[in-house]
Scaffold this active site. Structure first.
Site, PDB file in Angstrom:
ATOM      1  N   GLU A  56     -11.816 -97.663 -79.291  1.00  0.00           N
ATOM      2  CA  GLU A  56     -10.986 -98.858 -78.563  1.00  0.00           C
ATOM      3  C   GLU A  56     -11.551 -99.240 -77.114  1.00  0.00           C
ATOM      4  O   GLU A  56     -12.299 -98.503 -76.577  1.00  0.00           O
ATOM      5  CB  GLU A  56      -9.390 -98.359 -78.319  1.00  0.00           C
ATOM      6  CG  GLU A  56      -8.528 -98.823 -79.324  1.00  0.00           C
ATOM      7  CD  GLU A  56      -8.376 -98.011 -80.559  1.00  0.00           C
ATOM      8  OE1 GLU A  56      -7.666 -98.368 -81.237  1.00  0.00           O
ATOM      9  OE2 GLU A  56      -8.620 -96.706 -80.397  1.00  0.00           O
ATOM     10  N   THR A  57     -11.439-100.631 -77.149  1.00  0.00           N
ATOM     11  CA  THR A  57     -11.571-101.188 -75.745  1.00  0.00           C
ATOM     12  C   THR A  57     -10.243-101.753 -75.068  1.00  0.00           C
ATOM     13  O   THR A  57      -9.643-102.631 -75.922  1.00  0.00           O
ATOM     14  CB  THR A  57     -12.722-102.116 -75.791  1.00  0.00           C
ATOM     15  OG1 THR A  57     -13.902-101.681 -76.059  1.00  0.00           O
ATOM     16  CG2 THR A  57     -12.841-103.005 -74.264  1.00  0.00           C
TER      17      THR A  57
END
Length: 261
Positions: free
Chosen positions: A46-47
């Site tokens: 994830e970002t």
């Protein structure tokens, strides 16, 4: 345009452990297409993208392929960045997510404690594809808002799974949590989510909004110690508060940089 980028290992006190997340600090929101491309380029589970809003922050999360409703480890990483590098003055950070509402993260000694909405579980029939992909039927199965939760008898069973990821990808859910009583902690788990581009997530904060209500009720304990048994491993303390779950963990910086878009 230049964007500050941090990569943080969450739910660990050592670099190369826990779950790596990218954190991008923005002044204003960019188009979702741009955010998705940045997340794909980062190529991490994830970002998190964060925009200041008064004394609070707006936050959203992208895997390399999709935007997700909730991400625990990237929220922990974002709070760690704001406390460590952005001079956030108070001991509490308040995030607003357009998909999951208000989320808070509070300093807790050397760790950080997140306050998330608890998942609601219902009994579920285990899809045949899941049993085939894992090679073993669970003792119990539940469905939460986005994931299946499958319960097994022992930590060794959870450690031993080598699932058919392509077959798991056909199951209509964000992902599949497998869990059992732990040998040295209250419960252990693993999380497979090829449906969102991640064969196995190293440490999944959002999955513990599902796991905590189940194990709290089963063990008759409000505060539980948990471990996610990925190759990177991750340690979490979870507290069940009825409609909310508190999840505590540590984080460390791997890199600081700058994106040019």
């Amino acid at each position: 345009m230049k964007i500050q980028l941090y990569q943080v290992d969450a739910f660990t006190d050592k670099v190369f452990g826990g779950n790596p997340a990218a954190v991008c600090l923005l002044e204003n929101w960019l188009d979702n297409d741009v955010l998705q491309k940045i997340a794909a380029e980062n190529n991490l589970a994830e970002t998190a993208f964060v925009v200041p809003k008064g004394e609070a922050y707006e936050i959203t999360w992208f895997t390399p392929t999709v935007e997700v409703d909730l991400c625990g480890h990237a929220t922990l990483a974002a709070a760690y960045v704001l406390f460590t590098y952005s001079g956030h003055a108070s001991e509490l950070i308040r995030f607003h997510s357009r998909r999951s509402g208000i989320l808070t993260v509070e300093k807790n000694g050397e760790a950080l404690t997140m306050d998330f909405p608890a998942d609601e579980l219902t009994f579920a029939e285990t899809p045949d594809a899941l049993v085939t992909a894992l090679g073993k039927a669970p003792l119990e199965a539940y469905k939460g808002k986005t994931d299946y939760l499958l319960l097994y008898a022992s930590q060794a069973e959870v450690e031993g799974f080598q699932p058919d990821i392509a077959l798991l990808n056909t199951v209509p859910a964000r992902g599949v949590i497998v869990s059992a009583p732990g040998d040295t902690v209250d419960f252990v788990s693993r999380f497979f989510c090829p449906q969102v581009g991640i064969p196995e997530d190293p440490v999944t904060g959002s999955a513990h909004t599902t796991l905590t209500p189940y194990w709290s009720k089963r063990l008759g304990k409000k505060v539980l110690q948990a471990r996610q048994l990925s190759k990177r491993q991750g340690a979490l303390q979870c507290e069940f508060l009825g409609d909310r779950v508190k999840i505590t963990g540590k984080a460390v910086t791997y890199l600081k940089g700058e994106i040019e878009v």
